[in-house]
Design a protein around this motif. Sequence first.
Motif, short mmCIF file in Angstrom:
data_model
loop_
_atom_site.label_atom_id
_atom_site.label_comp_id
_atom_site.label_asym_id
_atom_site.label_seq_id
_atom_site.Cartn_x
_atom_site.Cartn_y
_atom_site.Cartn_z
N LEU A 53 45.23 43.81 47.36
CA LEU A 53 43.87 44.14 46.95
C LEU A 53 43.45 45.51 47.48
O LEU A 53 42.80 46.29 46.76
N ALA A 54 43.84 45.81 48.72
CA ALA A 54 43.49 47.10 49.31
C ALA A 54 44.14 48.25 48.54
O ALA A 54 43.49 49.26 48.23
N VAL A 55 45.42 48.11 48.22
CA VAL A 55 46.12 49.14 47.46
C VAL A 55 45.54 49.25 46.06
O VAL A 55 45.35 50.35 45.53
N TRP A 56 45.24 48.12 45.44
CA TRP A 56 44.66 48.10 44.10
C TRP A 56 43.33 48.87 44.06
O TRP A 56 43.07 49.65 43.17
N THR A 57 42.51 48.62 45.08
CA THR A 57 41.22 49.29 45.15
C THR A 57 41.36 50.77 45.50
O THR A 57 40.69 51.63 44.92
N TRP A 58 42.27 51.06 46.43
CA TRP A 58 42.45 52.45 46.85
C TRP A 58 43.02 53.30 45.73
O TRP A 58 42.51 54.40 45.46
N ILE A 59 44.07 52.83 45.09
CA ILE A 59 44.76 53.65 44.11
C ILE A 59 43.88 53.99 42.91
O ILE A 59 44.01 55.05 42.30
N THR A 60 42.93 53.10 42.59
CA THR A 60 42.01 53.37 41.48
C THR A 60 40.74 54.05 41.95
O THR A 60 39.88 54.39 41.13
N GLY A 61 40.59 54.24 43.25
CA GLY A 61 39.38 54.87 43.78
C GLY A 61 38.14 54.04 43.51
O GLY A 61 37.03 54.58 43.48
N ALA A 62 38.31 52.72 43.32
CA ALA A 62 37.20 51.81 42.99
C ALA A 62 36.46 52.26 41.73
O ALA A 62 35.31 51.89 41.52
N LEU A 63 37.14 53.05 40.88
CA LEU A 63 36.51 53.58 39.67
C LEU A 63 36.01 52.46 38.76
O LEU A 63 34.87 52.49 38.27
N HIS A 64 36.86 51.48 38.54
CA HIS A 64 36.49 50.41 37.62
C HIS A 64 35.46 49.45 38.24
O HIS A 64 34.62 48.89 37.54
N LEU A 65 35.53 49.30 39.56
CA LEU A 65 34.51 48.50 40.24
C LEU A 65 33.14 49.14 40.10
O LEU A 65 32.13 48.44 39.94
N ASP A 66 33.10 50.46 40.16
CA ASP A 66 31.84 51.17 39.96
C ASP A 66 31.29 50.89 38.56
O ASP A 66 30.09 50.66 38.38
N GLY A 67 32.19 50.90 37.57
CA GLY A 67 31.77 50.59 36.21
C GLY A 67 31.26 49.16 36.08
O GLY A 67 30.26 48.91 35.40
N LEU A 68 31.93 48.24 36.77
CA LEU A 68 31.50 46.85 36.75
C LEU A 68 30.10 46.70 37.33
O LEU A 68 29.24 46.00 36.78
N GLY A 69 29.86 47.38 38.45
CA GLY A 69 28.54 47.32 39.06
C GLY A 69 27.47 47.91 38.18
O GLY A 69 26.37 47.34 38.03
N LEU A 87 45.30 36.46 43.96
CA LEU A 87 46.50 37.10 44.50
C LEU A 87 47.20 36.19 45.51
O LEU A 87 48.43 36.05 45.51
N HIS A 88 46.41 35.55 46.37
CA HIS A 88 46.97 34.62 47.35
C HIS A 88 47.68 33.47 46.65
O HIS A 88 48.76 33.03 47.07
N HIS A 89 47.07 32.98 45.58
CA HIS A 89 47.69 31.85 44.85
C HIS A 89 49.03 32.27 44.26
O HIS A 89 50.01 31.51 44.33
N LEU A 90 49.11 33.47 43.68
CA LEU A 90 50.37 33.92 43.11
C LEU A 90 51.44 34.06 44.18
O LEU A 90 52.62 33.75 43.94
N ILE A 91 51.04 34.52 45.36
CA ILE A 91 51.99 34.64 46.47
C ILE A 91 52.45 33.26 46.92
O ILE A 91 53.65 33.02 47.13
N MET A 92 51.51 32.35 47.05
CA MET A 92 51.83 30.99 47.51
C MET A 92 52.78 30.27 46.55
O MET A 92 53.60 29.43 46.96
#
Length: 240
Positions: A64-80, A124-129
């Motif tokens: 999740l951290a890499v996902w958020t970092w690599i996109t610069g939270a760009l899409h999260l900003d759009g969601l908000g 993500l945790h579920h997929l790992i488990m």
Amino acid sequence: MRRLILAFQFLTRLPLPAVAAQADDFAASIRWFPAVGIVIGLLVTAAAWAGTMIGDWVGALAALAVWTWITGALHLDGLGDIADAAGAAHKGKDDILAVLRDPHAGSFAIVAIMMQLIAKLVLLHHLIMTDALFALAPIPFAARIAPLCWARWLPPLHEGLGSRFRHAVRTIDLIVWALVLIATTVMLSLSLSLLPFATLVWGLWIRRRIGGISGDGHGAGIELTETALLLAAAIASALT
């Protein structure tokens, strides 16, 4: 190659060389969004795998951290922004546009972003488990096919880069990426077959509620499509 680099620069924080470009090149970079998603998916999956060397939750958090970092939270900003705009949709288009231009985050934005991050972390945790990390890698790729469809299908909400995407997406782009998606679905994860439904649902909702597509609409749609595909992969892994 220039437009591919522009797509990476627009959607990620990866260090890339500067390139000279025209306005048409920025619009045409949408054709390469799915290719950017392939790289994002590989990096996020690698982070998840590395994190599992310590623990399953650490793997989920690393992804999740890499996902958020690599996109610069760009899409999260759009969601908000879309969440806040949806709260003002009953007041009319002018109010929607005013909210989208407002740089401040309202309560709807904060709740939407928090729920999105929590949902991704749990899934993500579920997929790992369930040893289903292979299903994670193609999700960012698949989710970035959807904007090509929204750009062609939905009316632009206002003038801007998002509106120029509409004329940049060609039929051949949709065909090529659809074929790649079909092959990926067959070889890696049948859960990706949910993409057309998720694309349709978001398109119908944002057209009815917001009135059209914009950069924020694309970003929010990518985020929610990723979560929908994560959920589909989680359900599939639980049933096998």
